[in-house]
Design a protein around this motif. Structure first.
Motif, PDB file in Angstrom:
ATOM      1  N   LEU A  29      22.003  12.618 -17.083  1.00 21.71           N
ATOM      2  CA  LEU A  29      22.616  11.784 -18.114  1.00 21.71           C
ATOM      3  C   LEU A  29      23.323  12.591 -19.187  1.00 21.71           C
ATOM      4  CD1 LEU A  29      19.879   9.017 -18.515  1.00 21.71           C
ATOM      5  CD2 LEU A  29      22.075   8.852 -17.330  1.00 21.71           C
ATOM      6  N   THR A  30      22.778  13.728 -19.553  1.00 25.42           N
ATOM      7  CA  THR A  30      23.422  14.538 -20.585  1.00 25.42           C
ATOM      8  C   THR A  30      24.539  15.391 -20.015  1.00 25.42           C
ATOM      9  OG1 THR A  30      21.811  16.310 -20.331  1.00 25.42           O
ATOM     10  CG2 THR A  30      21.357  14.656 -22.028  1.00 25.42           C
ATOM     11  N   GLY A  31      24.535  15.605 -18.709  1.00 24.03           N
ATOM     12  CA  GLY A  31      25.600  16.371 -18.068  1.00 24.03           C
ATOM     13  C   GLY A  31      25.591  17.839 -18.454  1.00 24.03           C
ATOM     14  N   LYS A  32      24.496  18.360 -18.921  1.00 22.72           N
ATOM     15  CA  LYS A  32      24.442  19.755 -19.343  1.00 22.72           C
ATOM     16  C   LYS A  32      24.189  20.660 -18.156  1.00 22.72           C
ATOM     17  CE  LYS A  32      23.333  18.883 -24.037  1.00 22.72           C
ATOM     18  NZ  LYS A  32      22.596  19.174 -25.189  1.00 22.72           N
ATOM     19  N   GLU A  33      25.027  21.671 -18.072  1.00 18.68           N
ATOM     20  CA  GLU A  33      24.906  22.644 -16.992  1.00 18.68           C
ATOM     21  C   GLU A  33      24.011  23.779 -17.470  1.00 18.68           C
ATOM     22  OE1 GLU A  33      27.980  25.457 -14.607  1.00 18.68           O
ATOM     23  OE2 GLU A  33      28.666  23.505 -15.268  1.00 18.68           O
ATOM     24  N   LYS A  34      22.976  24.059 -16.720  1.00 22.22           N
ATOM     25  CA  LYS A  34      22.033  25.095 -17.120  1.00 22.22           C
ATOM     26  C   LYS A  34      22.529  26.496 -16.756  1.00 22.22           C
ATOM     27  CE  LYS A  34      17.507  24.110 -18.016  1.00 22.22           C
ATOM     28  NZ  LYS A  34      17.153  24.556 -19.290  1.00 22.22           N
ATOM     29  N   HIS A  35      23.211  26.628 -15.637  1.00 23.82           N
ATOM     30  CA  HIS A  35      23.614  27.943 -15.147  1.00 23.82           C
ATOM     31  C   HIS A  35      25.113  28.119 -15.352  1.00 23.82           C
ATOM     32  CE1 HIS A  35      19.673  28.400 -13.396  1.00 23.82           C
ATOM     33  NE2 HIS A  35      19.802  27.200 -12.859  1.00 23.82           N
ATOM     34  N   LEU A  36      25.472  29.129 -16.137  1.00 20.99           N
ATOM     35  CA  LEU A  36      26.876  29.440 -16.346  1.00 20.99           C
ATOM     36  C   LEU A  36      27.336  30.406 -15.263  1.00 20.99           C
ATOM     37  CD1 LEU A  36      26.839  29.989 -20.211  1.00 20.99           C
ATOM     38  CD2 LEU A  36      27.502  27.943 -18.955  1.00 20.99           C
ATOM     39  N   ALA A  37      28.594  30.288 -14.892  1.00 22.74           N
ATOM     40  CA  ALA A  37      29.158  31.180 -13.886  1.00 22.74           C
ATOM     41  C   ALA A  37      29.252  32.594 -14.441  1.00 22.74           C
ATOM     42  CB  ALA A  37      30.532  30.689 -13.459  1.00 22.74           C
ATOM     43  N   GLU A  38      28.967  33.561 -13.597  1.00 21.90           N
ATOM     44  CA  GLU A  38      29.079  34.968 -13.957  1.00 21.90           C
ATOM     45  C   GLU A  38      29.735  35.721 -12.811  1.00 21.90           C
ATOM     46  OE1 GLU A  38      25.341  35.733 -16.950  1.00 21.90           O
ATOM     47  OE2 GLU A  38      25.110  36.328 -14.864  1.00 21.90           O
ATOM     48  N   ALA A  39      30.419  36.788 -13.159  1.00 22.52           N
ATOM     49  CA  ALA A  39      31.031  37.646 -12.145  1.00 22.52           C
ATOM     50  C   ALA A  39      30.988  39.082 -12.645  1.00 22.52           C
ATOM     51  CB  ALA A  39      32.464  37.221 -11.875  1.00 22.52           C
ATOM     52  N   ARG A  40      30.985  39.998 -11.700  1.00 18.03           N
ATOM     53  CA  ARG A  40      30.959  41.417 -12.035  1.00 18.03           C
ATOM     54  C   ARG A  40      31.851  42.144 -11.048  1.00 18.03           C
ATOM     55  NH1 ARG A  40      26.468  45.720 -11.166  1.00 18.03           N
ATOM     56  NH2 ARG A  40      26.830  47.108 -12.907  1.00 18.03           N
ATOM     57  N   LYS A  75      32.694  41.788 -20.844  1.00 16.06           N
ATOM     58  CA  LYS A  75      32.059  43.001 -21.367  1.00 16.06           C
ATOM     59  C   LYS A  75      32.344  44.133 -20.403  1.00 16.06           C
ATOM     60  CE  LYS A  75      28.418  40.485 -23.703  1.00 16.06           C
ATOM     61  NZ  LYS A  75      27.006  40.198 -23.806  1.00 16.06           N
ATOM     62  N   GLU A  76      32.605  45.303 -20.961  1.00 11.60           N
ATOM     63  CA  GLU A  76      32.803  46.504 -20.159  1.00 11.60           C
ATOM     64  C   GLU A  76      31.587  47.400 -20.351  1.00 11.60           C
ATOM     65  OE1 GLU A  76      36.683  48.477 -20.466  1.00 11.60           O
ATOM     66  OE2 GLU A  76      37.369  46.688 -21.532  1.00 11.60           O
ATOM     67  N   LYS A  77      30.960  47.782 -19.243  1.00  4.41           N
ATOM     68  CA  LYS A  77      29.792  48.651 -19.337  1.00  4.41           C
ATOM     69  C   LYS A  77      29.588  49.390 -18.015  1.00  4.41           C
ATOM     70  CE  LYS A  77      24.920  48.734 -20.493  1.00  4.41           C
ATOM     71  NZ  LYS A  77      23.724  47.977 -20.768  1.00  4.41           N
ATOM     72  N   ASP A  78      29.342  50.658 -18.120  1.00  6.14           N
ATOM     73  CA  ASP A  78      29.018  51.502 -16.965  1.00  6.14           C
ATOM     74  C   ASP A  78      30.026  51.369 -15.825  1.00  6.14           C
ATOM     75  OD1 ASP A  78      26.720  52.377 -18.313  1.00  6.14           O
ATOM     76  OD2 ASP A  78      25.507  50.753 -17.463  1.00  6.14           O
ATOM     77  N   GLY A  79      31.322  51.245 -16.171  1.00  5.55           N
ATOM     78  CA  GLY A  79      32.359  51.178 -15.147  1.00  5.55           C
ATOM     79  C   GLY A  79      32.573  49.812 -14.529  1.00  5.55           C
ATOM     80  N   TYR A  80      32.008  48.763 -15.145  1.00  6.30           N
ATOM     81  CA  TYR A  80      32.148  47.395 -14.622  1.00  6.30           C
ATOM     82  C   TYR A  80      32.629  46.443 -15.705  1.00  6.30           C
ATOM     83  CZ  TYR A  80      29.554  48.620 -10.409  1.00  6.30           C
ATOM     84  OH  TYR A  80      29.157  49.193  -9.222  1.00  6.30           O
TER      85      TYR A  80
END
Length: 121
Positions: free
Chosen positions: A15-26, A108-113
């Motif tokens: 009902l609230t339509g809230k997404e718990k998991h945000l997309a991430e990529a590396r 974010k840039e960290k350790d070459g990623y």
């Protein structure tokens, strides 16, 4: 009664339509050589380019109804294929129905990623 209590949480999420998991990529920095043109990261909704102040990232979801937008190099615009919204290269709407700017992804840039996260919105 137990079934009723246990069903409250999933129903409230729906009902609230809230997404718990945000997309991430590396991605390893040397795998994606950036310039001042927006480039899509694989089959994600993350787009990257080299800005004046460092790496910029865009979350390519139309602010009208969430369709995936693409950057058109020839027109220098973000275009939504669903309802025709258009945004300038900075993600500001220039043609509706969308009235809100595209969201910048967190990069974010960290350790070459590069690590990218979908904006909370």
């Amino acid at each position: 009664m137990m079934i009723g209590v246990c069903s409250i949480y999933p129903v409230s999420l729906f009902l609230t339509g809230k997404e718990k998991h945000l997309a991430e990529a590396r991605i390893e920095i040397k795998e994606m050589l950036l310039n001042n043109k927006w480039q899509r990261l694989g089959q994600t909704r993350f787009w990257l380019c080299q800005g004046d102040d460092g790496v910029e990232a865009m979350w390519a979801s139309c602010t009208h109804l969430g369709c995936e937008v693409s950057f058109d190099l020839q027109q220098d615009q973000w275009i939504c294929p669903c309802h025709g919204s258009r945004y300038n290269r900075e993600g500001q709407p220039i043609q509706g129905p969308a009235v809100t700017s595209l969201a910048r992804a967190i990069v974010k840039e960290k350790d070459g990623y590069y690590t990218l996260t979908q904006p909370v919105g």
